[in-house]
Design a protein around this motif. Structure first.
Motif, PDB file in Angstrom:
ATOM      1  N   ALA A   1      -8.615   0.630   6.613  1.00  0.00           N
ATOM      2  CA  ALA A   1      -9.061  -0.319   5.583  1.00  0.00           C
ATOM      3  C   ALA A   1      -9.625   0.429   4.371  1.00  0.00           C
TER       4      ALA A   1
ATOM      5  N   ASN B   1      -6.715  -4.728  -4.920  1.00  0.00           N
ATOM      6  CA  ASN B   1      -6.384  -6.142  -5.024  1.00  0.00           C
ATOM      7  C   ASN B   1      -5.649  -6.634  -3.776  1.00  0.00           C
ATOM      8  N   LEU B   2      -4.704  -5.840  -3.329  1.00  0.00           N
ATOM      9  CA  LEU B   2      -3.945  -6.225  -2.138  1.00  0.00           C
ATOM     10  C   LEU B   2      -4.831  -6.182  -0.887  1.00  0.00           C
ATOM     11  N   ALA B   3      -5.776  -5.246  -0.872  1.00  0.00           N
ATOM     12  CA  ALA B   3      -6.706  -5.184   0.256  1.00  0.00           C
ATOM     13  C   ALA B   3      -7.490  -6.494   0.341  1.00  0.00           C
ATOM     14  N   LEU B   4      -7.907  -6.969  -0.816  1.00  0.00           N
ATOM     15  CA  LEU B   4      -8.648  -8.229  -0.866  1.00  0.00           C
ATOM     16  C   LEU B   4      -7.761  -9.384  -0.397  1.00  0.00           C
ATOM     17  N   LEU B   5      -6.497  -9.363  -0.848  1.00  0.00           N
ATOM     18  CA  LEU B   5      -5.563 -10.425  -0.460  1.00  0.00           C
ATOM     19  C   LEU B   5      -5.186 -10.343   1.013  1.00  0.00           C
ATOM     20  N   SER B   6      -5.437  -9.189   1.640  1.00  0.00           N
ATOM     21  CA  SER B   6      -5.174  -9.068   3.070  1.00  0.00           C
ATOM     22  C   SER B   6      -6.393  -9.475   3.884  1.00  0.00           C
ATOM     23  N   GLY B   7      -7.462  -9.841   3.186  1.00  0.00           N
ATOM     24  CA  GLY B   7      -8.657 -10.297   3.882  1.00  0.00           C
ATOM     25  C   GLY B   7      -9.592  -9.170   4.296  1.00  0.00           C
ATOM     26  N   ILE B   8      -9.383  -7.966   3.740  1.00  0.00           N
ATOM     27  CA  ILE B   8     -10.272  -6.850   4.083  1.00  0.00           C
ATOM     28  C   ILE B   8     -11.613  -7.046   3.358  1.00  0.00           C
ATOM     29  N   ASP B   9     -12.670  -6.957   4.130  1.00  0.00           N
ATOM     30  CA  ASP B   9     -14.004  -7.202   3.595  1.00  0.00           C
ATOM     31  C   ASP B   9     -14.466  -5.982   2.792  1.00  0.00           C
TER      32      ASP B   9
ATOM     33  N   PHE C   1       0.877  -1.166   0.000  1.00  0.00           N
ATOM     34  CA  PHE C   1       0.000   0.000   0.000  1.00  0.00           C
ATOM     35  C   PHE C   1       0.919   1.221   0.000  1.00  0.00           C
TER      36      PHE C   1
ATOM     37  N   ALA D   1      -6.699   1.626   2.480  1.00  0.00           N
ATOM     38  CA  ALA D   1      -6.051   0.499   1.810  1.00  0.00           C
ATOM     39  C   ALA D   1      -6.812   0.134   0.532  1.00  0.00           C
TER      40      ALA D   1
ATOM     41  N   MET E   1       0.465   4.311   2.390  1.00  0.00           N
ATOM     42  CA  MET E   1       0.355   4.036   3.813  1.00  0.00           C
ATOM     43  C   MET E   1       1.758   3.790   4.367  1.00  0.00           C
TER      44      MET E   1
ATOM     45  N   LYS F   1      -9.030   1.214  12.629  1.00  0.00           N
ATOM     46  CA  LYS F   1      -8.779   0.053  11.793  1.00  0.00           C
ATOM     47  C   LYS F   1      -9.584   0.109  10.489  1.00  0.00           C
ATOM     48  N   TRP F   2     -10.889   0.415  10.619  1.00  0.00           N
ATOM     49  CA  TRP F   2     -11.720   0.429   9.413  1.00  0.00           C
ATOM     50  C   TRP F   2     -11.442   1.637   8.535  1.00  0.00           C
TER      51      TRP F   2
ATOM     52  N   MET G   1      -2.496  -3.704   8.023  1.00  0.00           N
ATOM     53  CA  MET G   1      -3.464  -4.234   7.060  1.00  0.00           C
ATOM     54  C   MET G   1      -3.227  -5.721   6.819  1.00  0.00           C
TER      55      MET G   1
ATOM     56  N   LEU H   1      -7.174  -9.437   9.628  1.00  0.00           N
ATOM     57  CA  LEU H   1      -8.130 -10.473  10.051  1.00  0.00           C
ATOM     58  C   LEU H   1      -7.871 -11.007  11.450  1.00  0.00           C
TER      59      LEU H   1
END
Ligand SMILES: Nc1ncnc2c1ncn2[C@@H]1O[C@H](COP(=O)(O)OP(=O)(O)O)[C@@H](O)[C@H]1O
Ligand SMILES: [Mg+2]
Lengths: 235, 290
Positions: free
Chosen positions: B169, B178-186, A91, B172, A94, B165-166, A102, A106
């Motif tokens: 997100a 794409n990387l946000a998705l790969l980090s598990g961000i909903d 990122f 991000a 950031m 945090k959000w 990030m 999870l």
């Protein structure tokens, strides 16, 4: 054989064309496996297939007892595979620390143990934790990218060309970090352009060409193989 | 012309108008950054917010400032609802489809407003408000509220984006989806959050336009161009940029009256937009390239 990840006869691609044709690979826990092969061979595509980022028309993907072929990236990450893409893997706007945060998105509860682990592996990053990732050098960006992927304590780390464009000094450093990571119990599957160095350092390797498995074996076996040497390692 | 005349009749109204544009432009820029399309129903959503506040003021007999939080929450809910019912299904399609859909939503929202509240001009309170004199500067209370609201809302948003945090997100997702998705961000939650914020800010924008002028069913639609000009001027995806852009467009519109007939005031936004796209399409604060 108890593989952590096994790709079984995978066929698929981005549109109608099949980039991967009947590709099979496996990675055991604690193993470093390298995928080498010419440009456009489908190495990155093989990695993306783990995350379901292409249309799979045949075969399946097993991870640690689960068939993950049709899983969403979110679920796969949670299950224990983290992935560092070949490009755009940080990122940029950031800070280093936020990139790591990030990566641990999870994880419930406290992240401090995960930060410690990453900063121990990459001491350079700790000093500059407030720096914007986009302003770092190529080698440091790669460290941020790997650090982000390690925040969730994955069982398997996928690295797509982690040493692309780096000086030999950085390359050696990245390889050393891969060994350190593996020693903490993380299996690594990586794609490498620097085929000779990668095969010398990995436990096992696969040679991929034109979307098909061509050779496989331990790093030493592949390096000693005359055909592999002539065709893929430049003699 | 003396300095205080310039300040009192042009600069202060420009800052107020600019703050109103900025509130809308921040939402536009967030939607650009995270969903990657131009949201053309933004102005009419602002109108809706203004009229919801009016309903609270007339229905409960409370002061407009009490009605504002209600309008913000209600409009945020409507924005989330519109996304769920309409835009969500278009996510995988080319972005231009959603842009056109948002034009349809704009017309729909406006029609609902016209059916419910009519097409007449309304105000939150009757009578003329005289400005107070602050060392020669003539400022009305409602003008102070407008600027304070901008500072509080955008300041709060910035804190949210940099500390929570959000909020991170959201950044991000804007930075590297794409990387946000790969980090598990909903991404569904991030999208919802974006609409809550954009919808709430829209309502504030419409409310303060109504408070400083009057309420009309077309009020928001006329703000759409200046709000877009502000977002692009500041740099797409940059919250501070949208505020800066809003203030520049607002002040430029008010000052333009000095040199061109006031009927052409609204053209200023268009001129600024065109100039910026030609000279520096990434905006003042280097946003995303459209
Ligand atoms: N996103 C994509 N969409 C369509 N085709 C792609 C995409 N990415 C790669 N390809 C094609 O797939 C083939 C394999 O690419 P890739 O897996 O990136 O090769 P490698 O990583 O081995 O250099 C190439 O022919 C490439 O053009
Ligand atoms: Mg590649």
């Amino acid at each position: 054989m108890s593989a952590l990840l096994s790709m079984e006869n995978l066929t698929g691609g981005y549109g109608d064309a099949d980039i991967l044709q009947d590709v099979s690979m496996h990675v055991a826990p604690d193993e470093i496996v390298a995928i080498v092969g010419p440009n456009g061979a489908g190495k990155s595509t093989a990695m993306k297939s783990v995350f379901g980022m292409l249309t799979i028309r045949g075969g399946r993907m097993l991870f640690d007892g689960d068939d993950i072929t049709k899983w969403t990236p979110n679920r796969i990450v949670q299950r224990g595979i983290c992935y560092v893409p070949q490009v755009d893997n940080i990122f940029r706007e950031m800070s280093i620390h936020e990139n790591l945060e990030m990566g641990g998105f999870l994880k419930k509860g406290d992240l401090s143990a995960s930060y410690d682990r990453v900063y121990t592996l990459f001491p350079d990053l700790k000093e500059r934790r407030k720096t914007l990732a986009g302003s770092l050098s190529g080698g440091q960006r790669q460290m941020v990218a790997m650090g982000r992927a390690l925040m969730l304590d994955p069982k398997l780390l996928l690295l797509d060309e982690p040493t692309a464009g780096l000086s030999p000094k950085y390359m050696e450093q990245i390889f050393q970090i891969c060994r350190d990571v593996r020693d903490t119990g993380v299996a690594i599957l990586l794609v490498e352009q620097h085929a000779k160095q990668a095969l010398a350092f990995a436990d096992r390797g696969y040679v991929l060409a034109a979307g098909k498995n061509r050779h496989e074996g331990t790093g030493a076996e592949l390096l000693a193989d005359r055909e592999v040497a002539e065709m893929f390692l430049g003699g | 012309m003396e300095l205080f005349e310039l300040l009192n009749f042009y600069v202060i109204p420009g800052i107020v108008l600019g703050s109103i544009y900025a509130l809308g432009a921040v939402g536009i820029t967030l939607i650009f950054a995270i969903l990657r399309y131009a949201h053309l129903a933004h102005g009419d959503l602002a109108t809706l917010g203004a009229f919801i506040a009016l309903a609270v003021v007339t229905g409960l007999g409370v002061s407009p400032l009490v009605a504002l939080p209600v309008a913000i929450l209600a409009t945020a809910a409507v924005a989330v609802g519109i996304d769920k019912v309409f835009y969500e299904h278009l996510r995988e399609r080319p972005k231009i489809v959603t842009v056109m859909a948002s034009l349809g939503i704009a017309l729909m929202v406006r029609s609902v407003i016209q059916v419910v509240w009519g097409v007449d001009t309304e105000t939150y309170s009757r009578g003329i408000v005289r400005p107070e004199d602050y060392f020669g500067l003539r400022i009305r209370d409602r003008e102070i509220y407008t600027v304070v609201a901008l500072i509080v809302l955008v300041g709060g948003l910035q804190l949210f984006l940099t500390r929570s945090k959000w909020g991170k997100a959201m950044r991000a997702m804007s930075d590297n989806p794409n990387l946000a998705l790969l980090s598990g961000i909903d991404n569904k939650k991030v999208v919802m959050l974006t609409w809550v914020i954009a919808g709430g800010l829209c309502a504030a924008s419409g409310f303060f336009l109504g408070l400083n002028t009057e309420l009309k069913s077309m009020m928001g639609w006329y703000m759409l161009l200046p709000m877009f000009a502000a977002a692009i001027l500041g740099g797409v995806g940059r919250v501070e940029g949208a505020v800066l852009g809003g203030l520049i467009v607002g002040i430029a519109e008010e000052l333009s009256v000095l040199v061109i007939p006031s009927e052409y005031k609204a053209a200023m936004a268009f001129v600024i937009l065109l100039f910026m796209l030609l000279v520096r399409p990434t905006g003042l604060l280097k946003g995303k390239v459209l």
